[in-house]
Design an enzyme around this catalytic site. Structure first.
Site, PDB file in Angstrom:
ATOM      1  N   CYS B  88     -12.452  14.505  -6.728  1.00 26.51           N
ATOM      2  CA  CYS B  88     -12.835  13.151  -6.315  1.00 26.51           C
ATOM      3  C   CYS B  88     -14.311  13.056  -5.929  1.00 26.51           C
ATOM      4  CB  CYS B  88     -11.970  12.682  -5.156  1.00 26.51           C
ATOM      5  SG  CYS B  88     -10.256  13.131  -5.360  1.00 26.51           S
ATOM      6  N   CYS B 230      -2.673   4.890   1.725  1.00 29.26           N
ATOM      7  CA  CYS B 230      -3.192   5.563   0.530  1.00 29.26           C
ATOM      8  C   CYS B 230      -4.161   4.675  -0.237  1.00 29.26           C
ATOM      9  CB  CYS B 230      -2.059   5.919  -0.423  1.00 29.26           C
ATOM     10  SG  CYS B 230      -0.671   6.764   0.345  1.00 29.26           S
ATOM     11  N   SER B 231      -5.206   5.285  -0.810  1.00 31.46           N
ATOM     12  CA  SER B 231      -6.059   4.542  -1.733  1.00 31.46           C
ATOM     13  C   SER B 231      -5.281   4.343  -3.038  1.00 31.46           C
ATOM     14  CB  SER B 231      -7.363   5.306  -1.976  1.00 31.46           C
ATOM     15  OG  SER B 231      -7.083   6.635  -2.358  1.00 31.46           O
ATOM     16  N   ILE B 233      -4.506   3.468  -7.295  1.00 31.98           N
ATOM     17  CA  ILE B 233      -4.865   3.956  -8.634  1.00 31.98           C
ATOM     18  C   ILE B 233      -5.807   2.915  -9.231  1.00 31.98           C
ATOM     19  CG2 ILE B 233      -3.946   4.349 -10.955  1.00 31.98           C
ATOM     20  CD1 ILE B 233      -1.302   5.262  -9.473  1.00 31.98           C
ATOM     21  N   LYS B 352      -9.800   2.815   0.261  1.00 34.03           N
ATOM     22  CA  LYS B 352      -8.537   2.178   0.592  1.00 34.03           C
ATOM     23  C   LYS B 352      -8.418   0.790  -0.022  1.00 34.03           C
ATOM     24  CE  LYS B 352      -4.842   1.336   2.505  1.00 34.03           C
ATOM     25  NZ  LYS B 352      -4.744   0.474   1.348  1.00 34.03           N
ATOM     26  N   HIS B 356     -10.234   3.450  -5.810  1.00 37.79           N
ATOM     27  CA  HIS B 356     -10.677   4.845  -5.881  1.00 37.79           C
ATOM     28  C   HIS B 356     -10.493   5.415  -7.294  1.00 37.79           C
ATOM     29  CE1 HIS B 356     -11.576   8.888  -4.814  1.00 37.79           C
ATOM     30  NE2 HIS B 356     -10.373   9.290  -4.463  1.00 37.79           N
TER      31      HIS B 356
END
Ligand SMILES: [Zn+2]
Lengths: 126, 411
Positions: B88, B230-231, B233, B352, B356
């Site tokens: 990442c 969670c960030s 997709i 977030k 991402h």
């Protein structure tokens, strides 16, 4: 030299193998071929008793494809008695009651063969 | 060593670009970065080398050899071009490589970029592709996932210090608020607005935001983390141009000086770390970057901090020295990291809420610092004329960390 394959074979024999630095005595679990403390390449196989305590845990609800039918399941990091720590799946606990799973609980290693792979599993040592 | 300036940044909207490939997204981001060069740039004449961060085009697009391909699509075939990969943090690796290239004197202008096209795969496919950033032998065989790895950190944080999942939601709420002010963000909505929409759609009622966040409409992903921890997709791309300071004024009177660069690593296996509540990679990177810039954490006016999961923003804000160990969560709850706080973090909504697309994230963070330090961040512009900004981008479970410090140029 201890390779990844030796480690995997060790699991099949119900052993968690690590390495010990012959120069400074550093114990490395998961095994490392080079000492993480002093940099020495002179390391030897080190066999653990496979006993330890829960250090941290999570319950997986969204799993990768090949684990999809197993949810929810518990994955934990276990501090081994000899030093070092390793990740494994936790059994003997209720994944739906995570509040009942306590850090510091004693666990014991058992190998679980799943298809081609050997999974590191720790059972709560009642 | 030559001093290095940032003369422009551009990015696509982050979100789901079903009709575009990675290379299409790269061109879109490049187009914007070119228009952001105040005095113009002639790509053919000026760009001497190209470096693209892209985590795994191999798995997402069945495409390798990204350097030459990108040069070709940008009309730059012939120049040196290659891909960097650090999970990442892949585009921060591109930025670092570009920095080294310009600082060394080898090239006077380098184009750096980040791309990720994730929505080609379904959720299990994406989970599988991203999982290769973890240790295949010692971690993935257990069935652990990325949310799971960060859940293990969160659990240890709550055990070692105080705090709970409820407390973490302050990060979710803040970043969604900031994202609601960002037209490039994937989720331009406050949690309250999302709750309201869900309530209408499902015919239910929520007492407040927390009632929604605790409901089945925010399901557990990896206990104690839920979906909104969670960030998402995402697809997207980001582009920046770096020059030596000697020539930056040919392109702009308002460059950002890159005054600090720090990079670090940690064991990939979480079990190899003595303390899950701290990222050694980030500490190492931060110490190096502050030392190079000859400043301290107190001097940072604004920061972009890798919130792939809510807990990580808290942990990294401590490792960057903004708050003492174990006090990051409290600082967030006191509003210190909000837009009007003394240490605004993730003013663009963070990973977030902004999204991402992993390979594009590092340079997208730089995009926000670029806007904020130049006073061009619009509705989310922080007050007080910020002068120094920091980006902290990590790879995987923070096994790679890259920190950059930027200072507004003279004018
Ligand atoms: Zn040693």
């Amino acid at each position: 030299m201890l390779t990844v394959q030796n480690y995997v074979n060790g699991l099949k024999d119900n052993k968690i193998l690590g390495t010990k630095c012959k120069n400074c005595g550093n114990i490395m679990i998961p095994l490392k071929p080079v000492c993480s403390k002093c940099g020495s390449f002179d390391v030897e196989e080190f066999e653990t008793k496979g006993k330890g305590v829960i250090r941290s845990f999570t319950v997986i609800y969204v799993a990768p494809e090949k684990f999809k039918d197993k949810v929810p399941y518990v994955v934990a990091i276990i501090n081994l008695d000899e030093g070092g720590a390793i990740m494994g799946r936790l059994t003997g606990v209720d994944p739906n009651k995570p509040e009942n799973i306590k850090v510091g609980t004693k666990v014991k290693f058992e190998a679980l063969v799943e298809g081609e792979e050997v999974v590191v599993v720790f059972r709560v040592d009642n | 060593m030559k001093e290095v300036d940032l003369i422009s940044v551009g990015m696509t909207n982050f979100g789901k670009h079903f009709d575009k490939t990675g290379r299409d997204l790269l061109i879109e981001a490049a187009r914007e970065a070119i228009t952001h060069v105040d005095k113009g740039i002639d790509m053919k004449r000026d760009v001497k080398a190209l470096c693209i961060g892209y985590f795994t085009p191999d798995l997402f697009e069945h495409q390798g050899h990204i350097g030459a391909l990108s040069a070709e699509w940008l009309g730059l075939s012939g120049i040196p071009a290659f891909r960097t990969e650090s999970a990442c943090a892949s585009s921060s690796a591109a930025l670092a490589t570009g920095y080294f290239a310009v600082a060394s004197g080898m090239y006077d202008l380098v184009m750096v970029a980040g791309v990720e096209k994730m929505t080609n795969l379904d959720t299990p496919g994406v989970t599988n592709a991203l999982s290769i950033a973890a240790d295949d032998v010692f971690e993935l065989t257990t069935g652990i996932t990325f949310p799971g790895l960060f859940a293990l950190m969160a659990q240890e944080y709550f055990e070692k210090y105080s705090g709970s999942w409820e407390d973490l939601q302050t990060v979710t709420l803040k970043n969604h608020h900031n994202g609601s002010l960002n037209s490039k963000a994937q989720f331009q909505a406050e949690i309250s607005a999302i709750a309201e929409k869900t309530a209408i759609k499902k015919g239910v009622t929520f007492k407040d935001e927390m009632d929604f966040l605790k409901s089945k409409y925010n399901p557990l992903v990896a206990y104690p983390l839920r979906l909104f921890d969670c960030s998402p997709i995402s697809d997207g791309a980001s582009v920046a141009f770096l020059t030596s300071r000697e020539i930056s004024k040919r392109f702009t009177d308002k460059p950002l000086h890159i005054i600090g660069v720090g990079l670090g690593t940690d064991t990939i296996s979480l079990s190899g770390r003595p303390d899950l509540t701290t990222s050694k990679a980030t500490e190492n990177a931060a110490v190096a970057a502050y030392k190079m810039a000859r400043i301290t954490p107190e001097d940072i006016d604004i920061a972009e901090v890798h919130d792939c999961f809510t807990i990580n923003e808290v942990i990294l804000s401590e490792d960057l020295g903004f708050f003492k160990k174990g006090e990051g969560l409290k600082a967030a709850q006191e509003g210190r990291t909000s837009l009007s706080g003394d240490k605004p973090i993730n003013t663009d909504g963070g990973l977030k809420s902004k999204g991402h697309p992993v390979g594009a994230t590092g340079i997208a963070m730089v995009h926000e610092i670029w806007l904020q330090l130049r006073g061009e961040a619009g509705k989310r512009q922080v007050k007080g004329n910020p002068k120094i900004g920091l980006t902290c981008n990590v790879g995987g479970s923070s096994a790679s960390a890259m920190v950059f410090i930027f200072e507004r140029g003279e004018k």
